[in-house]
Structures are given as C-alpha cells and as structure tokens.
Write a protein that holds these residues in place. Structure first.
Motif, short mmCIF file in Angstrom:
data_model
loop_
_atom_site.label_atom_id
_atom_site.label_comp_id
_atom_site.label_asym_id
_atom_site.label_seq_id
_atom_site.Cartn_x
_atom_site.Cartn_y
_atom_site.Cartn_z
N ILE A 115 1.49 10.19 3.86
CA ILE A 115 2.32 9.38 4.76
C ILE A 115 1.67 9.18 6.13
O ILE A 115 1.64 8.04 6.63
CB ILE A 115 3.73 10.01 4.88
N PRO A 116 1.12 10.22 6.76
CA PRO A 116 0.43 9.97 8.04
C PRO A 116 -0.73 8.98 7.91
O PRO A 116 -0.97 8.16 8.82
CB PRO A 116 -0.07 11.36 8.45
N LYS A 117 -1.45 9.04 6.80
CA LYS A 117 -2.55 8.10 6.57
C LYS A 117 -2.03 6.66 6.47
O LYS A 117 -2.69 5.72 6.94
CB LYS A 117 -3.32 8.48 5.31
N LEU A 118 -0.86 6.51 5.87
CA LEU A 118 -0.27 5.18 5.73
C LEU A 118 0.12 4.63 7.11
O LEU A 118 -0.10 3.45 7.40
CB LEU A 118 0.95 5.24 4.81
N HIS A 119 0.68 5.49 7.96
CA HIS A 119 1.00 5.07 9.33
C HIS A 119 -0.26 4.70 10.10
O HIS A 119 -0.26 3.74 10.88
CB HIS A 119 1.78 6.18 10.05
N ASN A 120 -1.33 5.46 9.88
CA ASN A 120 -2.60 5.14 10.54
C ASN A 120 -3.11 3.77 10.11
O ASN A 120 -3.66 3.01 10.94
CB ASN A 120 -3.64 6.21 10.24
N LEU A 121 -2.96 3.46 8.83
CA LEU A 121 -3.38 2.15 8.34
C LEU A 121 -2.58 1.04 9.00
O LEU A 121 -3.13 0.00 9.39
CB LEU A 121 -3.20 2.07 6.82
N MET A 122 -1.28 1.24 9.14
CA MET A 122 -0.44 0.23 9.78
C MET A 122 -0.88 0.01 11.22
O MET A 122 -1.03 -1.14 11.67
CB MET A 122 1.02 0.65 9.73
N ASN A 123 -1.09 1.09 11.95
CA ASN A 123 -1.53 0.96 13.35
C ASN A 123 -2.88 0.27 13.44
O ASN A 123 -3.12 -0.53 14.35
CB ASN A 123 -1.60 2.35 14.00
N ASN A 124 -3.76 0.58 12.50
CA ASN A 124 -5.08 -0.05 12.48
C ASN A 124 -4.95 -1.55 12.22
O ASN A 124 -5.62 -2.36 12.86
CB ASN A 124 -5.95 0.60 11.42
N GLY A 125 -4.11 -1.91 11.27
CA GLY A 125 -3.90 -3.32 10.97
C GLY A 125 -3.35 -4.08 12.16
O GLY A 125 -3.76 -5.22 12.44
N ILE A 126 -2.43 -3.46 12.88
CA ILE A 126 -1.86 -4.11 14.06
C ILE A 126 -2.94 -4.34 15.11
O ILE A 126 -3.02 -5.40 15.74
CB ILE A 126 -0.71 -3.25 14.63
N LYS A 127 -3.81 -3.33 15.32
CA LYS A 127 -4.92 -3.48 16.26
C LYS A 127 -5.85 -4.62 15.86
O LYS A 127 -6.44 -5.28 16.71
CB LYS A 127 -5.70 -2.18 16.36
N ASN A 128 -5.97 -4.85 14.55
CA ASN A 128 -6.85 -5.90 14.06
C ASN A 128 -6.20 -7.28 14.09
O ASN A 128 -6.84 -8.27 13.72
CB ASN A 128 -7.31 -5.59 12.64
N GLY A 129 -4.95 -7.34 14.50
CA GLY A 129 -4.27 -8.62 14.60
C GLY A 129 -3.59 -9.08 13.32
O GLY A 129 -3.29 -10.26 13.17
N VAL A 130 -3.35 -8.15 12.40
CA VAL A 130 -2.66 -8.50 11.15
C VAL A 130 -1.16 -8.55 11.41
O VAL A 130 -0.56 -7.56 11.84
CB VAL A 130 -2.97 -7.47 10.04
N GLY A 131 -0.57 -9.68 11.15
CA GLY A 131 0.85 -9.86 11.43
C GLY A 131 1.74 -9.51 10.25
O GLY A 131 1.32 -9.49 9.10
N ILE A 150 0.87 -1.17 0.00
CA ILE A 150 0.00 0.00 0.00
C ILE A 150 0.91 1.22 0.00
O ILE A 150 1.79 1.34 0.86
CB ILE A 150 -0.92 0.02 1.23
N VAL A 151 0.72 2.12 -0.96
CA VAL A 151 1.74 3.14 -1.21
C VAL A 151 1.24 4.55 -0.94
O VAL A 151 0.06 4.87 -1.14
CB VAL A 151 2.28 3.05 -2.65
N ALA A 152 2.15 5.38 -0.47
CA ALA A 152 1.94 6.82 -0.34
C ALA A 152 2.78 7.50 -1.41
O ALA A 152 4.00 7.35 -1.44
CB ALA A 152 2.36 7.31 1.04
N THR A 153 2.11 8.21 -2.32
CA THR A 153 2.82 8.85 -3.42
C THR A 153 3.01 10.35 -3.19
O THR A 153 3.67 11.01 -3.98
CB THR A 153 2.07 8.64 -4.74
N GLY A 154 2.44 10.87 -2.13
CA GLY A 154 2.61 12.27 -1.76
C GLY A 154 2.86 12.40 -0.27
O GLY A 154 2.46 11.52 0.51
N SER A 155 3.51 13.47 0.15
CA SER A 155 3.86 13.62 1.56
C SER A 155 2.64 13.68 2.46
O SER A 155 2.68 13.22 3.61
CB SER A 155 4.72 14.88 1.75
N SER A 156 1.53 14.21 1.95
CA SER A 156 0.32 14.30 2.77
C SER A 156 -0.30 12.94 3.05
O SER A 156 -1.13 12.80 3.96
CB SER A 156 -0.71 15.20 2.07
#
Length: 404
Positions: free
Chosen positions: A140-156, A132-138
């Motif tokens: 990047i925070p959304k990408l980090h949010n997705l990662m944190n969300n995935g971790i909360k959901n138990g995605v390894g 899942i890619v971030a192509t603009g600087s704006s």
C-alpha cells in the motif's frame, strides 16, 4: 534520383543485413571500419533514420513533415518486426518514471500526441483506463508513492481506491487498494505504424527494406540511430564514436500468455500489479479484439554476442511450461483464474541499459554534446514506454537536434 538508386541497391542485396556507409562531413561512420570514401559515389540527403520500428517511423514522419528529405534504412523485410510488434500495445500514462526524466517527460507528451494522432487518423485505440493494485498490506505505501510520482509527472485524473470500490468496477479483481489511471489505454500498433509509414511516404520519405546502403556514401545533416535492440552494437561500428559513450546493453525476454476457455472477458480495464525488478509486473492487457493477455515476465538473457544482437538472433519462443510461473502471479489479483486456461502467446525482447537488481535507467538520447559527432543522434534503451513516447521522442529530436 536517390530513390531510384536505393531501389537498385535493394535488387542486388540479399534479404539479410548488409554493410552501409555514412559520411558526415569530417566524421565518417561506417560498418566496414574504413576511413576513406575514395571512389565511392556520393548522394546527399537531409536525414537518415536507421530502424523502422515505431520510434524510427515517428521520427521519419516528424522530419519529413518539416520538409526534410528523409531516408529510412531497415534491415528487416518490412517495418516494425522487432520490439514494436512484440509488446503490450499499451498507452501509458507516465506514472512510473522519475520526475523530470526523459521517460516521464516524453511519455506524458507522447501520450497526448498519440491520442490526438489516433483520433485524427482513425487508428483503432481505446482509452480504457488502468488499475494498479496492491494485494498485500506492505504494498500500500508503494502504491501511494506511485500516485504521488504520477502527480509530479503531470498525470491527471489519478484516484486512490479502496479494494471494495475496485471490485465493484472489476468483479473478478481482488486487492486491498487500487490506483485508477483513467488516461491509460490500448492501441493497434500495426495500424499506427502503417499510418506513420503511409504519411511519411506521402511526404517524400524513402524506405529501404532488406538493406541499408552498399557501395555508396550518404552525406546527411542528421543521422538517427533508432535500431532498437541493435542500437548499441551499431554504434560500436561508427568510426569516430568513442566506446566510452556507448552504454552497456542488457536484454530481457518477456513472455505473454493468452486467456483461453472463456467467452466472456473477465476485465474491462488494464490490471497491473506493482512494478518488479526489470519490469512493471505480469499484468492484464486487453487488445482491441477482446483477447486477454497476461505478461510480460522478466527473463534476463546472458551471453548475447554482438553479431546475434545486430542480426536480431534472439529466441522468441514461448515454452508451455512457463505457464506454471504465471498462475501464482496472476492469482494474486485474479484468484478465479482456472487451471489450464493459459495458452502460449508471444515473446518480446527489451533493450535495457541496466541489469538484474540494478536501478532502472532513463532513455538515452545522445547528441553531439555527448559524443562529439555532428548530426549523429543515438537512441539507447528505448524500451517501455517507447511506444507511448514515440511521437514525443520524434518531436524532441526534430526540435533539438536538426540543424538547417
């Protein structure tokens, strides 16, 4: 006895949907609006599943493996002709969905069950991973949010990568950062459904295509409305079901284009942009034959009446001119995409419970505690990740709603 009577009904029915009646103890659900079953022969069956898409098939298999007598009713001429045959064929990890939502829980559980099933039954699939890619600087925070969300959901196994590292993995990819999901994959949906049908039939499930039931009343312990695009409209036809418990239906068309004029696949992983309104972005999907597909976009459909929805009278055509909307979206992460390299592929319709500019809505798996009808389970809004979640949904229904 039941199977022979259903077969006789099929012989006298047409190839289109016909009326059916389901009697449930004191509650009658019928497409005709009748509240009486006088003079209509009755056949008892444990479970009726309405709809032979991948979710309905998974539910039928799960119930029949538990020793239940199951009848699957499908208005089309065969299984999986709707949503199940018009999607990306992706096995999702469970990254996008709110923690503790049904989408999150059933996607993660369904993914585990699906990989296990595919391995044990030799269903073509491949755990190729997703970026899942971030192509603009704006972004990047959304990408980090997705990662944190995935971790909360138990995605390894989720890994945040610099763009340069992602480019080393995928030389044609351009991005500032990428989130690697190694547990994402692809599956041959038709082979999966064919296997589910075969296993269900081998354990006694009866399938009735081109018809539901006419001039006969079934007395089941469980009815599962898994009619996909038609589920809300079908629910309106159940006598005794309050309209207030049926959510509003929205429909979104998604078109796919295939990559032509190339003999070498440009990517080895699934490539996804960040989610958009109504979807998860025009992404790169690879099938098991090596074909590259881009899509789906989101085209909200207005003015769909109940009859058109019930009979699946949607426009599935893909206009060549739509490609001009795809090129700039794809080139954000695949700048070397050549002009003229996109060919029309196919389109699918997503059954949504929220409209444009509205927040996404969770799966609705609705039982007696909500609508008050004993043994009726409505499945509403089973869009993505419905394929991935299918076996999780089946397990959930068999565990929570079936009563001996």
């Amino acid at each position: 006895m039941l199977k022979s009577k259903i077969q006789s009904l099929e012989r006298i029915s047409s190839s289109s949907s016909v009326v059916f009646k389901i009697l449930k103890s004191r509650n009658i659900a019928t497409t005709t609006g009748s509240s009486s079953s006088n003079g209509v022969p009755k056949e008892k069956v444990d479970c009726v599943v309405i709809g032979a898409g991948v979710v309905g098939l998974a539910v039928a298999r799960e119930l029949t493996l538990k020793g239940r007598e199951v009848l699957v009713l499908e208005s089309a001429s065969t299984f999986g002709t709707g949503i199940s045959s018009r999607n990306s064929e992706v096995i999702h990890a469970g990254i996008y969905y709110p923690p503790n939502s049904l989408k999150a829980i059933l996607c993660v559980r369904g993914r585990e069950l699906l990989y296990k099933y595919c391995s044990e039954h030799n269903i073509p699939h491949n755990q190729i991973g997703k970026l899942i890619v971030a192509t603009g600087s704006s972004e990047i925070p959304k990408l980090h949010n997705l990662m944190n969300n995935g971790i909360k959901n138990g995605v390894g196994g989720l890994v945040m990568m610099e763009g340069s590292d992602a480019t080393r993995m995928e030389p044609e990819l351009r991005c500032l950062k990428a989130l690697l999901s190694p547990v994402s994959g692809i599956v041959d949906t038709h082979s999966l459904m064919l296997s589910l049908v075969g296993e269900a039939e081998n354990h006694g499930t009866t399938f009735s295509y081109n018809t539901t039931v006419i001039e006969m009343v079934l007395i089941p312990k469980l009815v599962v409305n898994s009619a996909g695009l038609s589920a809300p409209v079908l629910a309106k036809r159940f006598d005794g079901l309050r309209s207030a418990v049926i959510p509003p239906a929205y429909y979104a068309r998604g078109c796919y284009f295939t990559l032509s004029n190339t003999t070498i696949c440009p990517f080895k992983h699934l490539i996804y942009p960040l989610p958009e309104d109504g979807g998860i972005g025009v992404h790169v999907t690879l099938d098991l034959n090596g074909q590259v597909k881009f899509g789906p976009n989101v085209e909200w459909i207005d003015g769909i009446d109940d009859v058109s929805s019930f009979l699946n009278k949607f426009d599935y055509s893909v206009c060549t001119n739509r490609a001009k909307l795809f090129y700039p979206l794809i080139r954000k992460y695949y700048p070397n995409l050549k002009d003229g390299s996109l060919d029309p592929g196919y389109a699918g319709i997503r059954p949504k419970l929220s409209g444009p500019q509205q927040s996404p809505v969770d799966f609705v798996i609705q039982g007696e505690d909500i609508h008050g009808i004993t043994g009726l389970v409505n499945l509403f809004g089973i869009e993505s990740p419905g394929l991935t979640s299918s076996m999780g949904v089946a397990e959930h229904i068999a565990t929570r709603f079936f009563r001996c």
